[in-house]
Design a protein around this motif. Sequence first.
Motif, mmCIF file in Angstrom:
data_model
loop_
_atom_site.group_PDB
_atom_site.id
_atom_site.type_symbol
_atom_site.label_atom_id
_atom_site.label_comp_id
_atom_site.label_asym_id
_atom_site.label_seq_id
_atom_site.Cartn_x
_atom_site.Cartn_y
_atom_site.Cartn_z
ATOM 1 N N ALA B 186 14.826 0.163 4.641
ATOM 2 C CA ALA B 186 14.148 0.747 5.785
ATOM 3 C C ALA B 186 14.420 2.245 5.951
ATOM 4 C CB ALA B 186 14.523 -0.017 7.054
ATOM 5 N N PRO B 187 15.663 2.702 5.851
ATOM 6 C CA PRO B 187 15.886 4.144 5.989
ATOM 7 C C PRO B 187 15.097 4.943 4.952
ATOM 8 C CG PRO B 187 17.968 2.957 6.103
ATOM 9 C CD PRO B 187 16.925 1.961 5.734
ATOM 10 N N ALA B 188 15.085 4.472 3.725
ATOM 11 C CA ALA B 188 14.372 5.195 2.677
ATOM 12 C C ALA B 188 12.874 5.232 2.968
ATOM 13 C CB ALA B 188 14.632 4.546 1.317
ATOM 14 N N VAL B 219 4.106 3.117 14.208
ATOM 15 C CA VAL B 219 4.782 3.677 13.040
ATOM 16 C C VAL B 219 5.659 2.599 12.416
ATOM 17 C CG1 VAL B 219 6.461 5.373 12.245
ATOM 18 C CG2 VAL B 219 4.765 6.004 13.978
ATOM 19 N N ALA B 220 6.393 1.901 13.272
ATOM 20 C CA ALA B 220 7.252 0.827 12.774
ATOM 21 C C ALA B 220 6.431 -0.214 12.022
ATOM 22 C CB ALA B 220 8.009 0.178 13.933
ATOM 23 N N LEU B 223 5.692 0.683 8.592
ATOM 24 C CA LEU B 223 6.861 0.663 7.724
ATOM 25 C C LEU B 223 7.436 -0.735 7.575
ATOM 26 C CD1 LEU B 223 8.534 3.876 9.155
ATOM 27 C CD2 LEU B 223 7.462 3.612 6.911
ATOM 28 N N ALA B 224 6.786 -1.704 8.209
ATOM 29 C CA ALA B 224 7.251 -3.091 8.160
ATOM 30 C C ALA B 224 8.662 -3.234 8.703
ATOM 31 C CB ALA B 224 7.168 -3.651 6.742
ATOM 32 N N ILE B 225 8.928 -2.542 9.808
ATOM 33 C CA ILE B 225 10.193 -2.727 10.507
ATOM 34 C C ILE B 225 9.879 -2.912 11.992
ATOM 35 C CG2 ILE B 225 11.519 -1.360 8.865
ATOM 36 C CD1 ILE B 225 11.386 0.972 10.713
ATOM 37 N N SER B 231 13.911 3.007 16.090
ATOM 38 C CA SER B 231 14.658 3.816 17.046
ATOM 39 C C SER B 231 16.063 4.086 16.531
ATOM 40 C CB SER B 231 14.706 3.084 18.387
ATOM 41 O OG SER B 231 15.375 3.860 19.343
ATOM 42 N N ARG B 232 16.700 3.038 16.028
ATOM 43 C CA ARG B 232 18.065 3.210 15.518
ATOM 44 C C ARG B 232 18.098 4.136 14.303
ATOM 45 N NH1 ARG B 232 19.637 -1.909 18.195
ATOM 46 N NH2 ARG B 232 17.994 -3.129 17.207
#
Lengths: 264, 264
Positions: B186-188, B219-220, B223-225, B231-232
Amino acid sequence: MEPRYAAPLGTPVLREAAGIRLAGEAGAALRATQAKAMASDAELWRALLGGAPLSDAEAGALEALARTHTVPTGQGVLSRSAAADTLVALRSGEVALGFRTADGTFRTERIVRGPAWLDLSSAWTGDTHVMDAQALGPAQVVELPRAALAARLAVHPGLAQRVIEGLAREVQALAVNTHELMHKDAPARLAQWLHQRCEPVDDTGNQAVVRLHERKRDVASQLAITPETLSRLMRSFTRQGVIEVSGYLVRVLDTVALERLAQA
Amino acid sequence: MEPRYAAPLGTPVLREAAGIRLAGEAGAALRATQAKAMASDAELWRALLGGAPLSDAEAGALEALARTHTVPTGQGVLSRSAAADTLVALRSGEVALGFRTADGTFRTERIVRGPAWLDLSSAWTGDTHVMDAQALGPAQVVELPRAALAARLAVHPGLAQRVIEGLAREVQALAVNTHELMHKDAPARLAQWLHQRCEPVDDTGNQAVVRLHERKRDVASQLAITPETLSRLMRSFTRQGVIEVSGYLVRVLDTVALERLAQA
DNA sequence: CGCAACATTGAGGGCCCTCAAGAGGTGTGG
DNA sequence: CCACACCTCTTGAGGGCCCTCAATGTTGCG
């Protein structure tokens, strides 16, 4: 003899790639693949471009442009670092599509068995290929120079239509794939994967068979899971009475249940 | 009187579309979106089909086929249950592409701002559309009947070439997307997403700005999150000194570090 | 038999989701 | 005007899914 594992196709793949000779049943299975007569030209184009047979003129135009060459086992077929100025198809053999990592290892993302397109899209955008590709066995590769083909498409609009349809199918397949990666968990993806490869047994319908033509670790790669997780999921499905696994043969005992597992 | 939540999607977006003012920096960022005027016809085709301007004959052929209609806010634009016999593009406005779930809610997978294609592929395969779509604001939708277009492509090979290139670009984008979903955490993915939307500030280069044109939850979705995870992650990047977030404006303090985060 | 490759199984842990609560902002109805 | 409803975003606690690492079993080969 009757080994418990039916035709372990996985083992030979790497050995073959490493240039080690094959023997035994595995080799036999692989050789069977090779023995499959190379598709005739007409069959090749039909498999690549879909439905109706091409007219003689269209087929002739493609023949005139096509350049076939053989790629030995383990050799690279496509490279992300090379400009794509041809459309690339696989006439026969098996090729792994994926990414060559910095440390030289190859991360398989998809395995293609000819006849099928390897890269129908990159040449049109003027970029490099999107993926690397590596021959898993001797592979017959067909290339069509984009520039020359584009010129012929103006003369044979039917061909242009075929190319469009081929690309459209690819878009659809990728869109479905993306959706599944985003919203389905590992069990659902595996169930889906199995379900769409079911070969029905002549039975009335709720049973079927899935033959694995690749190593389980490569199946796992395609599903974006680890081999360990794949193994655990197989066992889980087995415990639920949905499938029965023996080596590279999966018997589906309840296709309805499998479909239900694929839903979530 | 219709309740405010009659349209289940995108409160800020829908509010904006309904002419309701948003306060603060967030509103400013989102309002910029609406200001964009409808593209002229020439601009539309160029945006959809790429690079060089079309010849008059080609543009005329498209004009003759194109059917434009307006879709009101919240209305459906595409439906997976409808056969696709037209190519569908968005001339102006914003449309959410995704899936209508069984319980009637809409799961956004991607947000498209005109001018752009909404579905360039489905019509060619004879299937239904691959995704549902819903207007986030008043949207001008252009449809090209496939059958009639196919006939014109035979006369204007240049157009066929454009369609092919458009589809090829879509394949490439989807392939990249698939790869990232399979192999990046997820970060990437977030770093990648931010990096490719950086608008450089006139500075020498290591700083940039990303304007969010959609709700963070959307947006999430892309990104599939989950929104919580987004937020985190934003906070985490902020703590690392890579970005600074204020509302719908993200200041990128170190594009190099951002790119590095996108690698893994 | 030793070796190599693949598959399986278990233990442990990290990533990210789910659930819940709270803050900030904005229309609505009293 | 103000309480209220409702939305979004944020933050924290807890847990599940799936990965990583390691050990073991099977098969084929020299």
